[in-house]
Each structure stands twice: as structure tokens, then as C-alpha cells.
Write a protein that holds these residues in place. Sequence first.
Motif, short mmCIF file in Angstrom:
data_model
loop_
_atom_site.label_atom_id
_atom_site.label_comp_id
_atom_site.label_asym_id
_atom_site.label_seq_id
_atom_site.Cartn_x
_atom_site.Cartn_y
_atom_site.Cartn_z
N ILE A 367 -42.31 -10.08 61.85
CA ILE A 367 -41.87 -10.18 60.46
C ILE A 367 -42.49 -9.06 59.63
CG2 ILE A 367 -41.98 -11.56 58.35
CD1 ILE A 367 -41.83 -14.05 60.15
N SER A 368 -43.78 -8.85 59.81
CA SER A 368 -44.46 -7.82 59.01
C SER A 368 -43.94 -6.43 59.33
CB SER A 368 -45.97 -7.88 59.24
OG SER A 368 -46.30 -7.52 60.57
N GLU A 369 -43.58 -6.19 60.60
CA GLU A 369 -43.02 -4.89 60.97
C GLU A 369 -41.61 -4.72 60.41
OE1 GLU A 369 -43.25 -4.61 65.18
OE2 GLU A 369 -45.45 -4.56 65.23
N GLY A 370 -40.82 -5.79 60.52
CA GLY A 370 -39.44 -5.71 60.04
C GLY A 370 -39.34 -5.59 58.54
N GLU A 371 -40.27 -6.20 57.81
CA GLU A 371 -40.24 -6.19 56.35
C GLU A 371 -41.19 -5.15 55.76
OE1 GLU A 371 -38.24 -8.00 54.44
OE2 GLU A 371 -37.30 -8.88 56.23
N TYR A 374 -46.39 -8.02 54.76
CA TYR A 374 -46.51 -9.46 55.00
C TYR A 374 -45.86 -10.31 53.91
CZ TYR A 374 -49.93 -8.69 58.74
OH TYR A 374 -50.55 -8.34 59.91
N PRO A 376 -43.00 -11.89 53.18
CA PRO A 376 -42.34 -13.18 53.45
C PRO A 376 -43.22 -14.18 54.19
CG PRO A 376 -41.04 -11.31 54.28
CD PRO A 376 -42.41 -10.80 53.99
#
Length: 401
Positions: A367-371, A374, A376
Motif C-alpha cells: 500500500i505504501s509503495e502504491g500510494e 502511508y 491510507p
Amino acid sequence: MEGSVPKAMGRSEKPASDRRLVICTAIGQTIGWGTLFAAFPLFGAPIEAELGWTRTEFNAGLTVALLVSGLAAIPAGRWVDRRGGRWLLALGGWAGALLLAAWSQASTLPAYWAIWIGMGLVQATALWSPAMAVVVIQARDPVRAITGITFVTGFTATIFVPLTALLIDRLGWRDALLALAAMQALPGLLTLWLLPPDPPRDRARGAGGFDLGRAMRQPAFLSLAGALSAHAFIGVGLGAHAIPLLRERGLPESSVILLVSLHGPFQVAARAVLFALGRRVTMRGVGRLASALLPVAMLLLALAPSEFGWLVLYVLAWAMADGLMAIVRAAGVAEILGRDGYGAVTGALSMIAVLPRMLAPVAIALISEGEAGYGPVPWLMAGLGAIGAACFAAAAAQRSR
């Protein structure tokens, strides 16, 4: 008190005091979690530098151990139910010492991974679930005994993280593992010295045909599994990502470290209040409070300004929830589901929680890489915390009826 854990626990006589049981279990679990779990991340950098392994290859050892420990949790729990846990805890502790010594000599990935398959069996036989099953079976007052034990185990990371870092710095990682192996030999000796002998097989709990499948189909069991799985995901996820998540807020490094370090003392403070309240509270009530604090803590993390004072509130709420849930996971299960087949039931709950424990660090990283941050993640954990709170409330209501 209403809904308190029933006194009847089998037919064997109990000691006049739980002091020996609490001392033995507290020291054994602190050393076990310190040497077999808390120290693990500190060996990554020196091992990767010397042996050329990637971070993923190194961490795969712990992932494999978590999977094996989950698969072995039910057999280990059944063993405690039917034969007692004294020898299981002792032999598991000594096996952990031998595996730490073997790890100090490992130079290939297959050997390293094989060692951590064995570590998974050690975790299933020598760490929290079987130890708490022994306490629930043997203690005169299980809730106060478990709370007393967690006073000590709450400082595991506080003791073993700096100690292990010092050992690696002074001795190198291989000799540091040998030093930890020597420490890990102590819990087995304490177990055989301080714990009473296991009850005869025909007098042990669960020896008479306990139906685990039927117990696992109860709504209260399924609700508890949901609550504990949500807590496991949040706990392991924060354990892996709390420092980079707080760094992303732009806080000074000293503030980040201090916020993370406050978790242990806040946990112990919450447990001290519970210990002082004694029989005036039920584990159902404590579980309702702790599970409700989970989403509150995550919302504070999501909404609080990037200032130390506000984030202390998040740490306080999360530490209180985490510290109390560790006790609820042991004593609350007995209060809600009863003590019949306690070892097998808690083993089943541990097995179910393995998947969220394994997925949490990877899922949050993705999630942190995609967004590209952190952002979300706290909202995701707040949602899971709310689901966990609803699940625990449903389990407690089932017990009330």
C-alpha cells in the motif's frame, strides 16, 4: 464476579500460591520472546553484509516460522490439554537454544530456512499459547496470574533489543547468537524446577473426547477469531512499519524513537490498573474496552497533526489496547468459551491468526509503495479495528446469553 473464570479446573490439587508459576512463566516467556523473536530483526544487516543475502531472503525465515507455528498450534494445545505442558515447555525451550546455536553456524540459505522451520515448532511449543494454557490449568487466580506475567513480558523488547545490539557490536553476530542460545537454555531449567509435575493423563484437561470442530463452529469462537485476527494484523503491521510511518510525518528522529519506546511503559501501566481492579472487572468488559480502543487509536494516528503531543495520544490508546488484549487473548478465551479443551481452542485461534500476521507487513508495504506513502494505512487499520471491536462485542454477548 459475574462471568468470571470458573474455579473448577480438573481434579488435581493446586498450590497455595501462584507465585512460583508467575515467576517461572514470566522469566521463561520474556527470555523466549526476547531470544527467538524480538532479537531477529537486528541480525538482518550483519548477516546480509557477510553472506550476501537479500532482505527478503533473510525475512523469509521468520515468515516460514510463523506459518509452521500456526500449523503446529492445535497439536501443541491438545498435548497440553491431555498431558500437561511442563515437559512440552521445557523441551521446546531447549530446542530453541539448540536452534539458535545452529543458526550461529549457518552459511547457506537452505540450512537457514530449515532452522527456522524448527523455530516455528519451538514457537508453537514454548511461547505464549502453551504457556498460557498451563497457567489457566494450574493457577488459582488465572486472570491475576496472567496480568502479573505480562508486567514482566511487557519489557521484553526494552531488555533484549539493546542487549542484542550490544552483543552483536561486541561479539559479532555469530557469537551473539551463541550468547542468546545460552540464555534460552534457562527457561527449560526453570520450568522443570518451579512448575509442578504434569497431571496423570486420565486427569489432564481435555483427555475425555473434547470436540474441537464443534467448538470452532460456535458463534462465540468465530467472533473471537475475527477480533483476535484484526488485532494480530494491526499489531504485526505496526511492529514492522511504525518507525517509517512516523518518520514520514516529518518528526525528528529522537521523537520517533521516543514515541515507539513509550509503547511498552504504557502497556504495563494499563495492566497495572487491571491488576489493581482485580475481580471488580470481567474479561468480557476488558475486551470490549480494549477492542474499542483499537479503532480509536488508529483514527488518532490518521487525524492527529504531525506533532509529538498529539501522537502521544495515539501511542497511549494503542498501547492500552495492545496491552489489555494480550491478557484477554489468554484469560478472556477461558471466560467466554470455557476451559474444556482450552489448549486446543487457543491453538486454533492462533492458527487462524497466522494468515493476518503473515500478510500484514507485506500488505502495508505494498500500500505504501502504491500510494507513495502511508496515508491510507491508518484508515485501513481503523476499519479493521472497528470490525474487530464488533466481533468481540458479539463474542461477549454470546457468552452473556
